[in-house]
Design an enzyme around this catalytic site. Structure first.
Site, PDB file in Angstrom:
ATOM      1  N   CYS A 178      -4.916   8.517  -0.973  1.00 39.24           N
ATOM      2  CA  CYS A 178      -4.654   9.897  -0.557  1.00 39.24           C
ATOM      3  C   CYS A 178      -3.368  10.372  -1.242  1.00 39.24           C
ATOM      4  CB  CYS A 178      -4.503   9.922   0.964  1.00 39.24           C
ATOM      5  SG  CYS A 178      -2.933   9.242   1.540  1.00 39.24           S
ATOM      6  N   GLU A 184      -2.831   0.778   1.854  1.00 39.05           N
ATOM      7  CA  GLU A 184      -2.033   0.551   0.644  1.00 39.05           C
ATOM      8  C   GLU A 184      -0.555   0.851   0.866  1.00 39.05           C
ATOM      9  OE1 GLU A 184      -4.195   2.990   1.352  1.00 39.05           O
ATOM     10  OE2 GLU A 184      -4.582   4.224  -0.424  1.00 39.05           O
ATOM     11  N   CYS A 204      -0.253   8.129  -0.333  1.00 38.85           N
ATOM     12  CA  CYS A 204      -0.258   6.792  -0.945  1.00 38.85           C
ATOM     13  C   CYS A 204      -0.120   6.890  -2.461  1.00 38.85           C
ATOM     14  CB  CYS A 204      -1.510   6.035  -0.539  1.00 38.85           C
ATOM     15  SG  CYS A 204      -1.513   5.659   1.231  1.00 38.85           S
ATOM     16  N   HIS A 215      -1.430   3.665   6.433  1.00 39.25           N
ATOM     17  CA  HIS A 215      -2.577   3.459   5.540  1.00 39.25           C
ATOM     18  C   HIS A 215      -2.469   2.073   4.901  1.00 39.25           C
ATOM     19  CE1 HIS A 215      -3.563   8.008   4.803  1.00 39.25           C
ATOM     20  NE2 HIS A 215      -3.491   7.690   6.078  1.00 39.25           N
TER      21      HIS A 215
HETATM   22 ZN    ZN Z   1      -3.190   6.989   2.061  1.00 39.53          ZN
END
Ligand code: ZN
Length: 161
Positions: A83, A55, A86, A53
């Site tokens: 999410c 980030e 993260c 992802h």
């Molecule tokens: Zn994420």
């Protein structure tokens, strides 16, 4: 344009890189002392890693750049609400401030489904600043998924256009 909007434009640039590579357009940057120290964009399809992802990648790069797992005095800018994975990485890296663009009704853990960043029971909380350049951030996603659906439809029915 205020400072948060200014840095969000760089996260949006990252999201566009993802889109150019056929990835869902999500981008992130990490700012320390007014300087962008790390960038990342979603690369899940290319890497086939669940952790790719935007980030999450930016956090790992910032850790490397600073030479520490702690990212104190940093602000994370990300085009889509983090999410659970993260949000966990944000808490674990002690990032004190998170600015995001579009909310994520399916996975958002910075206020939409739950708020892991401002959870008092954890040993660290991050201030959440939502909806910065929200329209631009969510439009990129809407357009991406619309185009994807059209492509799939054409593959199924090549005669119809
Ligand atoms: Zn994420």
């Amino acid at each position: 344009m205020n400072q948060d909007e200014h840095y969000m434009t760089f996260a949006i640039e990252e999201a566009k890189k993802a889109e150019q590579e056929g990835e869902v357009p999500i981008g992130a940057v990490i700012v320390h002392d007014g300087e962008i120290i790390a960038k990342g964009y979603n690369q899940r399809e290319q890497s086939q890693l669940a952790s790719s992802h935007a980030e999450f990648i930016a956090i790992e790069r910032a850790n490397e750049k600073i030479g520490s797992w702690r990212l104190e005095d940093c602000t994370l800018y990300v085009t889509l609400e983090p999410c659970p994975m993260c949000a966990g990485a944000i808490v674990q890296s002690r990032i004190p401030r998170v600015v995001y663009g579009a909310k994520d009704p399916k996975a958002g853990c910075a206020g939409t489904l739950m708020n892991l960043l401002e959870e008092e029971r954890f040993n660290h909380q991050a201030e959440v600043v939502p909806f910065i350049m929200e329209e631009t951030c969510s439009e990129m996603l809407t357009t991406f998924f619309r185009t994807l659906r059209e492509k799939k439809r054409k593959q199924r029915d090549p005669d119809k256009s």
